[in-house]
Motif scaffolding. Structure first.
Motif, short mmCIF file in Angstrom:
data_model
loop_
_atom_site.label_atom_id
_atom_site.label_comp_id
_atom_site.label_asym_id
_atom_site.label_seq_id
_atom_site.Cartn_x
_atom_site.Cartn_y
_atom_site.Cartn_z
N PRO A 1 0.83 -1.22 0.00
CA PRO A 1 0.00 0.00 0.00
C PRO A 1 0.86 1.27 0.00
CG PRO A 1 -0.82 -1.57 1.61
CD PRO A 1 0.50 -2.10 1.12
N ASN A 2 2.01 1.21 0.68
CA ASN A 2 2.91 2.36 0.73
C ASN A 2 3.65 2.54 -0.58
OD1 ASN A 2 2.14 2.68 3.40
ND2 ASN A 2 3.83 1.46 4.17
N VAL A 3 4.03 1.42 -1.19
CA VAL A 3 4.76 1.47 -2.46
C VAL A 3 3.95 2.22 -3.51
CG1 VAL A 3 5.63 0.06 -4.37
CG2 VAL A 3 6.06 -0.64 -2.02
N ASN A 4 2.64 2.00 -3.47
CA ASN A 4 1.78 2.61 -4.47
C ASN A 4 1.33 4.03 -4.11
OD1 ASN A 4 1.89 0.26 -6.04
ND2 ASN A 4 0.29 -0.68 -4.80
N ALA A 5 1.74 4.49 -2.95
CA ALA A 5 1.37 5.85 -2.55
C ALA A 5 2.06 6.84 -3.48
CB ALA A 5 1.80 6.10 -1.11
N PHE A 6 1.37 7.91 -3.83
CA PHE A 6 1.94 8.89 -4.75
C PHE A 6 3.18 9.53 -4.14
CE2 PHE A 6 2.02 13.32 -6.42
CZ PHE A 6 2.43 12.98 -7.69
N LYS A 7 3.09 9.86 -2.87
CA LYS A 7 4.27 10.37 -2.16
C LYS A 7 4.13 9.99 -0.70
CE LYS A 7 2.30 14.98 -1.57
NZ LYS A 7 2.49 16.39 -1.76
N GLY A 8 5.20 10.13 0.03
CA GLY A 8 5.16 9.80 1.45
C GLY A 8 5.29 8.32 1.76
N ALA A 9 5.78 7.55 0.78
CA ALA A 9 5.93 6.10 1.00
C ALA A 9 6.85 5.82 2.18
CB ALA A 9 6.48 5.42 -0.26
N GLY A 10 7.95 6.55 2.25
CA GLY A 10 8.92 6.35 3.34
C GLY A 10 8.32 6.68 4.69
#
Length: 120
Positions: A44-53
């Motif tokens: 779910p984080n990998v596919n986030a537009f930004k803020g994955a980290g």
């Protein structure tokens, strides 16, 4: 014993460390005493537009990990982890098991800052 989070390409201790923390496929949380582990699906984080980290860092903190071992940790994720008291080990390679064994033997250096630039 303590909990160590390691960014991973797979779902076992034999999986390779994923060098990218925020965009890692999985994050494996390992108990250094028993070597029991829990796998967090980071997709779910990998596919986030930004803020994955930042999202991945929050997950690690929520699981009570005291150390994160990864290849590259960006400044925003590093800030979240540092604020939560999670130590970061960058430039980690090999398998998850290798990384944890290296840690247990004291063969790691804790990062004092992020080692990857922010990705815009």
């Amino acid at each position: 014993t303590m909990k160590i989070a390691v960014s991973s390409r797979g779902q076992s201790l034999e999986s390779d460390v994923d060098p990218r923390f925020g965009r890692a496929a999985f994050i494996v949380i390992v108990d250094t005493g028993t070597m029991e582990f829990e796998v967090l699906d980071n997709s779910p984080n990998v596919n986030a537009f930004k803020g994955a980290g930042i999202q991945a860092a929050t997950s690690v903190c929520d699981k009570g990990a005291e150390v994160l071992m990864t290849g590259y940790c960006g400044p925003k994720a590093f800030q979240v982890l540092e604020t939560a008291g999670v130590k970061v080990v960058n430039d980690t390679t090999g398998t998850i098991k290798d990384a944890v064994e290296t840690f247990k033997q004291g063969g790691v250096t804790f990062a004092s800052s992020a080692n990857a630039d922010a990705h815009w």
